[in-house]
Write an enzyme that holds these catalytic residues in place. Structure first.
Site, mmCIF file in Angstrom:
data_model
loop_
_atom_site.group_PDB
_atom_site.id
_atom_site.type_symbol
_atom_site.label_atom_id
_atom_site.label_comp_id
_atom_site.label_asym_id
_atom_site.label_seq_id
_atom_site.Cartn_x
_atom_site.Cartn_y
_atom_site.Cartn_z
ATOM 1 N N GLY A 1 51.078 79.121 15.589
ATOM 2 C CA GLY A 1 50.459 80.442 15.711
ATOM 3 C C GLY A 1 49.144 80.607 14.967
ATOM 4 C CB SER A 2 46.507 78.366 13.662
ATOM 5 O OG SER A 2 46.023 77.629 14.752
ATOM 6 C CG ASN A 3 44.288 79.462 18.720
ATOM 7 O OD1 ASN A 3 43.080 79.660 18.673
ATOM 8 N ND2 ASN A 3 44.817 78.256 18.874
ATOM 9 N NE ARG B 1 59.280 77.116 35.410
ATOM 10 C CZ ARG B 1 59.346 76.455 34.262
ATOM 11 N NH1 ARG B 1 59.345 77.108 33.119
ATOM 12 N NH2 ARG B 1 59.427 75.144 34.236
ATOM 13 C CG MET C 1 53.815 74.784 23.937
ATOM 14 S SD MET C 1 52.317 74.347 24.854
ATOM 15 C CE MET C 1 51.223 73.857 23.535
ATOM 16 N NE ARG C 2 60.647 79.665 30.249
ATOM 17 C CZ ARG C 2 61.775 79.060 30.543
ATOM 18 N NH1 ARG C 2 62.179 78.042 29.821
ATOM 19 N NH2 ARG C 2 62.516 79.453 31.554
ATOM 20 C CG ASN D 1 46.460 79.098 28.006
ATOM 21 O OD1 ASN D 1 47.167 79.227 26.995
ATOM 22 N ND2 ASN D 1 46.224 77.918 28.553
ATOM 23 C CG HIS E 1 43.921 73.272 27.439
ATOM 24 N ND1 HIS E 1 45.242 72.867 27.282
ATOM 25 C CD2 HIS E 1 43.210 72.152 27.730
ATOM 26 C CE1 HIS E 1 45.320 71.565 27.493
ATOM 27 N NE2 HIS E 1 44.108 71.109 27.763
ATOM 28 C CD GLU F 1 42.369 75.398 19.994
ATOM 29 O OE1 GLU F 1 43.278 76.189 20.283
ATOM 30 O OE2 GLU F 1 42.584 74.196 19.752
HETATM 31 C C1 GAR Z 1 46.301 75.094 20.242
HETATM 32 O O1 GAR Z 1 45.493 73.975 19.993
HETATM 33 C C2 GAR Z 1 46.178 75.528 21.680
HETATM 34 O O2 GAR Z 1 44.891 75.365 22.195
HETATM 35 C C3 GAR Z 1 47.148 74.598 22.349
HETATM 36 O O3 GAR Z 1 48.253 74.573 21.488
HETATM 37 C C4 GAR Z 1 47.780 74.744 20.148
HETATM 38 C C5 GAR Z 1 48.572 75.852 19.519
HETATM 39 O O4 GAR Z 1 48.229 75.966 18.160
HETATM 40 N N1 GAR Z 1 47.513 75.046 23.657
HETATM 41 C C6 GAR Z 1 47.697 74.216 24.690
HETATM 42 O O5 GAR Z 1 47.661 73.010 24.589
HETATM 43 C C7 GAR Z 1 47.978 74.914 26.003
HETATM 44 N N2 GAR Z 1 48.009 73.955 27.066
HETATM 45 P P1 GAR Z 1 48.515 77.312 17.377
HETATM 46 O O6 GAR Z 1 49.993 77.610 17.604
HETATM 47 O O7 GAR Z 1 48.226 76.983 15.958
HETATM 48 O O8 GAR Z 1 47.618 78.371 17.944
#
Ligand code: GAR
Length: 211
Positions: A12-14, A66, A91-92, A108, A110, A175
């Site tokens: 959850g850093s984003n 789903r 991640m779902r 989203n 990425h 990000e």
């Molecule tokens: C992040 O790097 C995000 O871009 C990636 O998962 C990480 C989650 O980090 N997302 C994907 O790869 C989506 N396909 P976070 O939980 O620290 O935000």
């Protein structure tokens, strides 16, 4: 102020970057809810520490159902009058129906310069391809994974001695900068979807989009 839900599955850093940005005076969106599909997601504690309402809706018991999971999710989003969803390491996969319902209102992030390197191990894919620049992309969600009209991108150089871990750390810094900028743009109606691409109607020039 548009109520936003952030969906997470892990660190959850984003999410934290979005919460921090939204706490600033004048930010045009309010983080009203954080939902995790895993009870053990470390990000939940951080959201709570910031006074954000959290919910856990475990997806595992639903297996491949789903739509069953999304029924609970949609009910929670409705209850909190959510207008925008930010996926942040969620991640779902969703059904096409759920994505269609939220089309233009679900972002989203990425960690690659899409359309290159969607899916798993984007940093490994980037290193194996030998790219000299990588980065991150915020995009509107469509049924295809890690694809959809692009809202914002940030770029970083790839160093000759980079590993997946060192590249991931550099991209993550970008990000955390571009996701709040992208949410601001959406919340101020500064971005419109035009077919498969986005047009920016306010406030962003090329310098904002390439860090
Ligand atoms: C992040 O790097 C995000 O871009 C990636 O998962 C990480 C989650 O980090 N997302 C994907 O790869 C989506 N396909 P976070 O939980 O620290 O935000």
């Amino acid at each position: 102020m548009r109520p936003v839900a952030i969906l997470i599955s892990g660190r959850g850093s984003n999410m934290s970057a979005l919460i921090e940005a939204a706490a600033a005076d004048g930010f045009p969106a309010e983080i009203a809810l954080v939902i995790s599909n895993r009870a053990d997601a470390p990000g939940l504690a951080n959201a709570e520490a910031n006074g954000i309402k959290t919910l856990v809706i475990e997806s595992k018991p639903f297996g491949k159902d789903r739509a069953g999971f999304e029924k609970l999710l949609q009910a929670a989003l409705d209850e909190h009058k959510i207008e925008v969803i930010c996926l942040a390491g969620f991640m779902r996969l969703f059904t096409a129906e759920f994505v269609q319902h939220w089309y233009g209102r679900m972002l989203n992030i990425h960690p690659s310069l899409l359309p290159s390197f969607p899916g798993l191990d984007p940093h490994g894919q980037a290193l194996r391809a030998g790219v000299k620049i990588s980065g991150a992309t915020v995009h509107f969600v469509i049924p295809e994974t890690d694809a959809g009209p692009i809202v914002m991108q940030g770029a970083v150089p790839v160093a000759p001695d980079d590993t997946s871990e060192t590249l991931a750390a550099r991209v993550l810094g970008v990000e955390h900068q571009i996701y709040p900028q992208a949410l601001r743009l959406l919340a101020t109606d500064g971005i419109k979807i035009d077919g498969d691409v986005t047009t920016s109607t306010a406030g962003v020039d090329a310098d904002d989009s390439l860090i």
